[in-house]
Scaffold this motif. Structure first.
Motif, PDB file in Angstrom:
ATOM      1  N   TRP A 199       0.837  -1.202   0.000  1.00 26.64           N
ATOM      2  CA  TRP A 199       0.000   0.000   0.000  1.00 26.64           C
ATOM      3  C   TRP A 199       0.875   1.256   0.000  1.00 26.64           C
ATOM      4  CZ3 TRP A 199      -3.790   1.249   4.637  1.00 26.64           C
ATOM      5  CH2 TRP A 199      -4.391   2.497   4.397  1.00 26.64           C
ATOM      6  N   ALA A 200       1.846   1.290   0.906  1.00 27.88           N
ATOM      7  CA  ALA A 200       2.733   2.451   1.015  1.00 27.88           C
ATOM      8  C   ALA A 200       3.543   2.647  -0.266  1.00 27.88           C
ATOM      9  CB  ALA A 200       3.658   2.292   2.213  1.00 27.88           C
ATOM     10  N   ALA A 201       3.999   1.542  -0.848  1.00 30.54           N
ATOM     11  CA  ALA A 201       4.810   1.635  -2.067  1.00 30.54           C
ATOM     12  C   ALA A 201       3.996   2.166  -3.239  1.00 30.54           C
ATOM     13  CB  ALA A 201       5.390   0.262  -2.396  1.00 30.54           C
ATOM     14  N   VAL A 202       2.781   1.651  -3.421  1.00 28.03           N
ATOM     15  CA  VAL A 202       1.936   2.113  -4.516  1.00 28.03           C
ATOM     16  C   VAL A 202       1.555   3.569  -4.320  1.00 28.03           C
ATOM     17  CG1 VAL A 202      -0.286   1.801  -5.668  1.00 28.03           C
ATOM     18  CG2 VAL A 202       1.042  -0.196  -4.982  1.00 28.03           C
ATOM     19  N   SER A 203       1.248   3.950  -3.076  1.00 27.42           N
ATOM     20  CA  SER A 203       0.892   5.333  -2.781  1.00 27.42           C
ATOM     21  C   SER A 203       2.048   6.280  -3.066  1.00 27.42           C
ATOM     22  CB  SER A 203       0.446   5.458  -1.325  1.00 27.42           C
ATOM     23  OG  SER A 203       0.161   6.799  -0.989  1.00 27.42           O
ATOM     24  N   ALA A 204       3.287   5.853  -2.722  1.00 31.48           N
ATOM     25  CA  ALA A 204       4.459   6.709  -2.924  1.00 31.48           C
ATOM     26  C   ALA A 204       4.928   6.721  -4.374  1.00 31.48           C
ATOM     27  CB  ALA A 204       5.600   6.238  -2.021  1.00 31.48           C
ATOM     28  N   SER A 205       4.500   5.746  -5.173  1.00 34.21           N
ATOM     29  CA  SER A 205       4.992   5.643  -6.545  1.00 34.21           C
ATOM     30  C   SER A 205       4.414   6.713  -7.466  1.00 34.21           C
ATOM     31  CB  SER A 205       4.649   4.260  -7.112  1.00 34.21           C
ATOM     32  OG  SER A 205       3.245   4.124  -7.286  1.00 34.21           O
ATOM     33  N   GLY A 206       3.294   7.273  -7.093  1.00 34.21           N
ATOM     34  CA  GLY A 206       2.657   8.269  -7.936  1.00 34.21           C
ATOM     35  C   GLY A 206       1.762   7.699  -9.011  1.00 34.21           C
ATOM     36  N   LEU A 207       1.589   6.379  -9.034  1.00 37.44           N
ATOM     37  CA  LEU A 207       0.702   5.769 -10.015  1.00 37.44           C
ATOM     38  C   LEU A 207      -0.739   6.208  -9.804  1.00 37.44           C
ATOM     39  CD1 LEU A 207       2.134   2.122 -10.036  1.00 37.44           C
ATOM     40  CD2 LEU A 207       2.459   3.902 -11.786  1.00 37.44           C
ATOM     41  N   LEU A 208      -1.078   6.438  -8.548  1.00 35.06           N
ATOM     42  CA  LEU A 208      -2.405   6.928  -8.193  1.00 35.06           C
ATOM     43  C   LEU A 208      -2.247   8.222  -7.402  1.00 35.06           C
ATOM     44  CD1 LEU A 208      -4.039   3.578  -7.011  1.00 35.06           C
ATOM     45  CD2 LEU A 208      -4.403   4.714  -9.202  1.00 35.06           C
ATOM     46  N   SER A 209      -3.197   9.128  -7.578  1.00 32.33           N
ATOM     47  CA  SER A 209      -3.131  10.386  -6.851  1.00 32.33           C
ATOM     48  C   SER A 209      -3.417  10.151  -5.368  1.00 32.33           C
ATOM     49  CB  SER A 209      -4.154  11.376  -7.418  1.00 32.33           C
ATOM     50  OG  SER A 209      -5.478  10.935  -7.148  1.00 32.33           O
ATOM     51  N   LYS A 210      -3.061  11.132  -4.549  1.00 37.87           N
ATOM     52  CA  LYS A 210      -3.301  11.020  -3.107  1.00 37.87           C
ATOM     53  C   LYS A 210      -4.787  10.936  -2.800  1.00 37.87           C
ATOM     54  CE  LYS A 210       0.930  13.424  -1.697  1.00 37.87           C
ATOM     55  NZ  LYS A 210       1.495  14.577  -0.959  1.00 37.87           N
ATOM     56  N   ASN A 211      -5.592  11.520  -3.666  1.00 40.84           N
ATOM     57  CA  ASN A 211      -7.031  11.451  -3.458  1.00 40.84           C
ATOM     58  C   ASN A 211      -7.573  10.060  -3.781  1.00 40.84           C
ATOM     59  OD1 ASN A 211      -9.486  12.793  -2.723  1.00 40.84           O
ATOM     60  ND2 ASN A 211     -10.082  12.760  -4.870  1.00 40.84           N
ATOM     61  N   GLN A 212      -6.933   9.380  -4.726  1.00 45.88           N
ATOM     62  CA  GLN A 212      -7.360   8.031  -5.074  1.00 45.88           C
ATOM     63  C   GLN A 212      -6.861   7.003  -4.069  1.00 45.88           C
ATOM     64  OE1 GLN A 212      -5.680   8.157  -9.115  1.00 45.88           O
ATOM     65  NE2 GLN A 212      -7.739   7.802  -9.923  1.00 45.88           N
TER      66      GLN A 212
END
Length: 248
Positions: free
Chosen positions: A14-27
């Motif tokens: 979860w943390a890795a995908v969130s930090a990767s920028g593939l999805l926005s912080k809102n998503q």
């Protein structure tokens, strides 16, 4: 340790995908952002929005589950004990296990309004269509030999139900209760979506309208946590009451 490792793995991914920028912080808000939202909801300016919402949701599930057990267990026992009663009621109950109960919400709003009664009724309907057939199946699963032996020694039909079928089916009936309560938690957000002043579903809906997805995630995690705690408590109760059944 395996359970802990699986949870930590999910958090790391979860943390890795969130930090990767593939999805926005809102998503997909980061675990840290969700943790901060949880802290804010848990206590801010002398009030715990999360605590109040959780108590309202737990109360609604508790009331609905009590009504489901009060009506669904006797009904399921009668259906399991009497083929005629089962033949009459099964066509009215069984199909709803595969039907989208959430689709009934607009009808219930028209019938019962938008108050607390509608929310309890919705949770009741969503749960009883699962619990009652499971209770029936638990009663029907009792080996016929026990009933034959009871009849041979002069037991009446009522005694066969109360002293043979019901005691032997109780562990499986407890499983049905666990399923019924768990189902209520899956519908809590739908029940509280309509005009709820407090509740976890209302908290999530408000956060979504404000695009506060970190709070949405926090609310969902709390629902999962409370539902899991309820499940574990009921499993402990089953183990305590039916040690002969759960003994390895």
């Amino acid at each position: 340790w395996l359970a802990l490792a699986s949870v930590l793995t999910v958090l790391l991914v979860w943390a890795a995908v969130s930090a990767s920028g593939l999805l926005s912080k809102n998503q997909l808000p980061s675990p840290m952002a969700v943790g901060e939202a949880f802290a804010y909801l848990a206590w801010y300016e002398g009030r715990s929005q999360l605590g109040v919402a959780t108590m309202w949701s737990v109360g609604r599930v508790a009331v609905a589950s009590a009504l489901v057990m009060l009506i669904g267990i006797p009904l399921g026992v009668l259906m399991g004990a009497s083929p005629r009663i089962n033949a009459v009621l099964s066509p009215l109950i069984d199909p709803f296990r595969s039907a989208p109960v959430a689709a009934l919400l607009p009808i219930m709003v028209m019938w019962f309004g938008i108050g607390e009664f509608m929310k309890i009724a919705f949770l009741f309907v969503g749960s009883i269509v699962y619990l009652t057939p499971l209770v029936r199946d638990a009663v029907r699963a009792v080996p016929e030999g026990y009933l034959t032996s009871a009849r041979d020694i002069g037991a009446t039909p009522w005694e066969c139900v109360t002293k043979v079928l019901l005691p032997l089916a109780m562990p499986r009936i407890m499983d049905a209760v666990i399923v019924g309560v768990s189902v209520s938690w899956t519908y809590i957000t739908v029940a509280e979506y309509v005009n709820a002043q407090e509740g976890l579903g209302q908290l999530i809906a408000n956060a979504r309208r404000l695009s506060a997805m970190d709070q949405v995630f926090a609310g969902i995690i709390v629902i999962i946590g409370v539902a899991l705690a309820t499940y574990q408590a009921l499993m402990w109760l089953k183990t305590s009451l039916f040690k002969w059944e759960t003994k390895a």
